[in-house]
Design an enzyme around this catalytic site. Structure first.
Site, PDB file in Angstrom:
ATOM      1  N   ARG A  77       9.191  -1.615 120.897  1.00 34.05           N
ATOM      2  CA  ARG A  77       7.932  -2.527 121.026  1.00 34.05           C
ATOM      3  C   ARG A  77       8.342  -3.880 120.916  1.00 34.05           C
ATOM      4  O   ARG A  77       9.497  -4.474 120.472  1.00 34.05           O
ATOM      5  CB  ARG A  77       6.986  -2.330 119.674  1.00 34.05           C
ATOM      6  CG  ARG A  77       7.387  -2.725 118.388  1.00 34.05           C
ATOM      7  CD  ARG A  77       6.352  -2.888 117.414  1.00 34.05           C
ATOM      8  NE  ARG A  77       6.834  -2.996 116.003  1.00 34.05           N
ATOM      9  CZ  ARG A  77       7.240  -4.063 115.383  1.00 34.05           C
ATOM     10  NH1 ARG A  77       7.321  -5.274 116.060  1.00 34.05           N
ATOM     11  NH2 ARG A  77       7.950  -4.028 114.316  1.00 34.05           N
ATOM     12  N   GLY A  78       7.205  -4.741 121.559  1.00 38.94           N
ATOM     13  CA  GLY A  78       7.653  -6.344 121.405  1.00 38.94           C
ATOM     14  C   GLY A  78       7.515  -6.516 119.692  1.00 38.94           C
ATOM     15  O   GLY A  78       7.376  -5.952 119.108  1.00 38.94           O
ATOM     16  N   GLY A  79       7.721  -7.844 119.697  1.00 31.00           N
ATOM     17  CA  GLY A  79       7.475  -8.482 118.564  1.00 31.00           C
ATOM     18  C   GLY A  79       8.888  -8.388 117.376  1.00 31.00           C
ATOM     19  O   GLY A  79       9.682  -8.144 117.876  1.00 31.00           O
ATOM     20  N   LYS A  80       8.539  -8.616 116.345  1.00 32.13           N
ATOM     21  CA  LYS A  80       9.969  -8.812 115.440  1.00 32.13           C
ATOM     22  C   LYS A  80       9.568  -7.794 114.262  1.00 32.13           C
ATOM     23  O   LYS A  80       8.841  -6.622 114.285  1.00 32.13           O
ATOM     24  CB  LYS A  80       9.935 -10.213 114.869  1.00 32.13           C
ATOM     25  CG  LYS A  80      10.334 -11.081 115.850  1.00 32.13           C
ATOM     26  CD  LYS A  80      10.775 -12.331 115.344  1.00 32.13           C
ATOM     27  CE  LYS A  80      11.624 -13.198 116.308  1.00 32.13           C
ATOM     28  NZ  LYS A  80      12.322 -14.456 115.812  1.00 32.13           N
ATOM     29  N   PHE A  88      -1.580  -1.695 116.477  1.00 30.91           N
ATOM     30  CA  PHE A  88      -1.820  -2.589 115.381  1.00 30.91           C
ATOM     31  C   PHE A  88      -1.838  -2.118 114.047  1.00 30.91           C
ATOM     32  O   PHE A  88      -1.780  -0.798 113.748  1.00 30.91           O
ATOM     33  CB  PHE A  88      -3.501  -3.235 115.768  1.00 30.91           C
ATOM     34  CG  PHE A  88      -4.250  -1.883 115.301  1.00 30.91           C
ATOM     35  CD1 PHE A  88      -4.887  -1.641 114.099  1.00 30.91           C
ATOM     36  CD2 PHE A  88      -4.890  -1.188 116.584  1.00 30.91           C
ATOM     37  CE1 PHE A  88      -5.773  -0.527 113.919  1.00 30.91           C
ATOM     38  CE2 PHE A  88      -5.697  -0.128 116.181  1.00 30.91           C
ATOM     39  CZ  PHE A  88      -6.265   0.048 114.916  1.00 30.91           C
ATOM     40  N   ALA A  89      -1.613  -2.834 113.096  1.00 32.70           N
ATOM     41  CA  ALA A  89      -1.750  -2.413 111.677  1.00 32.70           C
ATOM     42  C   ALA A  89      -2.394  -3.310 110.871  1.00 32.70           C
ATOM     43  O   ALA A  89      -2.374  -4.690 110.667  1.00 32.70           O
ATOM     44  CB  ALA A  89      -0.163  -2.686 111.020  1.00 32.70           C
ATOM     45  N   CYS A  96       7.014 -10.578 110.900  1.00 33.94           N
ATOM     46  CA  CYS A  96       6.788 -10.961 112.229  1.00 33.94           C
ATOM     47  C   CYS A  96       7.539 -12.270 112.476  1.00 33.94           C
ATOM     48  O   CYS A  96       7.470 -12.629 113.717  1.00 33.94           O
ATOM     49  CB  CYS A  96       5.154 -11.285 112.657  1.00 33.94           C
ATOM     50  SG  CYS A  96       4.280  -9.840 112.377  1.00 33.94           S
ATOM     51  N   ILE A 130      -0.039  -7.144 115.476  1.00 36.01           N
ATOM     52  CA  ILE A 130       0.190  -6.450 116.470  1.00 36.01           C
ATOM     53  C   ILE A 130       1.243  -6.305 117.240  1.00 36.01           C
ATOM     54  O   ILE A 130       1.911  -7.625 117.365  1.00 36.01           O
ATOM     55  CB  ILE A 130      -1.151  -6.933 117.782  1.00 36.01           C
ATOM     56  CG1 ILE A 130      -2.805  -6.728 117.111  1.00 36.01           C
ATOM     57  CG2 ILE A 130      -1.165  -6.369 119.058  1.00 36.01           C
ATOM     58  CD1 ILE A 130      -3.773  -7.386 117.792  1.00 36.01           C
ATOM     59  N   GLY A 131       2.000  -5.223 117.812  1.00 37.83           N
ATOM     60  CA  GLY A 131       3.012  -5.458 118.529  1.00 37.83           C
ATOM     61  C   GLY A 131       2.860  -4.079 119.461  1.00 37.83           C
ATOM     62  O   GLY A 131       2.696  -2.878 118.974  1.00 37.83           O
TER      63      GLY A 131
END
Length: 260
Positions: A73-76, A198-199, A215, A185-186
């Site tokens: 996924r995207g993000g960190k 999402f979490a 993140c 969200i990622g």
């Protein structure tokens, strides 16, 4: 959009290991791409696990060597675990997919769900997710409270300029107390179909976030519905509220292809 189907994978004592849920995502993604199933949102709670998106830096990982699952996924990096409601909307969208519009729809559903519990939340410029804003600080000698909209933004790797506009509060550049992230969200888009999601922190042990840079954001905190409201909000209590607002927002949406 068409009617959204919800699938419950497991909660509490039946929480599902992250890798097992990820495999189920892949299976559902393939079925949705082939139009064998309708748009589907997998809802789940995980045992404690750290997951790292593609942009995670080594300095943001746990310093004690705690294992991390690297994902597509995207993000960190973030944490999933008990007390956190995780949703994986697997939706077929017009191509090329407008990723930011998809993120905004997820944010909107979660903001509405939080409001139903009595908690005001918002978006923050340049940062995905749902936030509780820190209190505005009184600036000595100015005669009042103000936010400096021209203040320096966070480092470029923590700021996405596409996440801007009237829906977003200005990024906290020292003009507020600590902003607190309530929902992360990622996502990933493959073949025009969304994955990951999402979490929402309901009542987790937020000390799990202390081992990482959640993140990749160093100047903000992490919170939960329970912390902010001063009463326990469980995953099972949040589940029907979140599903209701996801259904309202996503089914009413008319997604358009991204302008090119």
């Amino acid at each position: 959009m068409s009617e959204l189907r919800f699938v419950h994978l497991g909660f509490g004592a039946d929480a599902v290991e992250y890798q097992d849920a990820w495999q189920e995502q892949r299976r559902v993604h393939a079925a949705r791409f082939a139009d064998e199933i309708p748009d589907t949102c997998l809802m789940v709670e995980h045992p404690a696990v750290y997951t790292a998106g593609r942009r995670t830096e080594d300095s943001e990982r746990p310093l004690d060597g705690t294992p991390v699952v690297d994902v597509d996924r995207g993000g960190k990096i973030t944490w999933h675990g008990p007390g956190q409601l995780v949703g994986y909307p697997i939706l077929k969208l017009p191509r090329p997919v407008d990723v930011i519009a998809h993120v905004r729809r997820l944010e909107e559903a979660l903001i509405r769900a939080c409001a139903e519990f009595g908690l005001a939340t918002t978006r923050v410029e340049g940062r995905s997710g749902v936030w509780v804003l820190g209190e505005a600080r009184e600036r000595v000698g100015t005669g009042g409270l103000q936010l400096d909209l021209a203040a320096p933004r966070p480092p470029v790797d923590e700021f996405d300029p596409r996440l801007s506009g009237p829906e977003y509060a200005p990024s906290n550049a020292g003009q507020r107390g600590e902003d607190r992230k309530l929902a992360a969200i990622g996502i990933r888009i493959a073949k025009g179909v969304t994955m990951h999601g999402f979490a929402l922190n309901c009542d987790p042990d937020n000390t799990w976030f202390d081992r990482i840079v959640p993140c990749g954001i160093r100047d903000a905190g992490v919170t939960s519905l329970s912390n902010e409201l001063g009463r326990r909000i469980t995953v099972r209590e949040a589940l029907p509220v979140v599903e209701k607002h996801l259904r309202e927002v996503l089914e009413a949406a008319e997604p358009l292809p991204r302008a090119v």
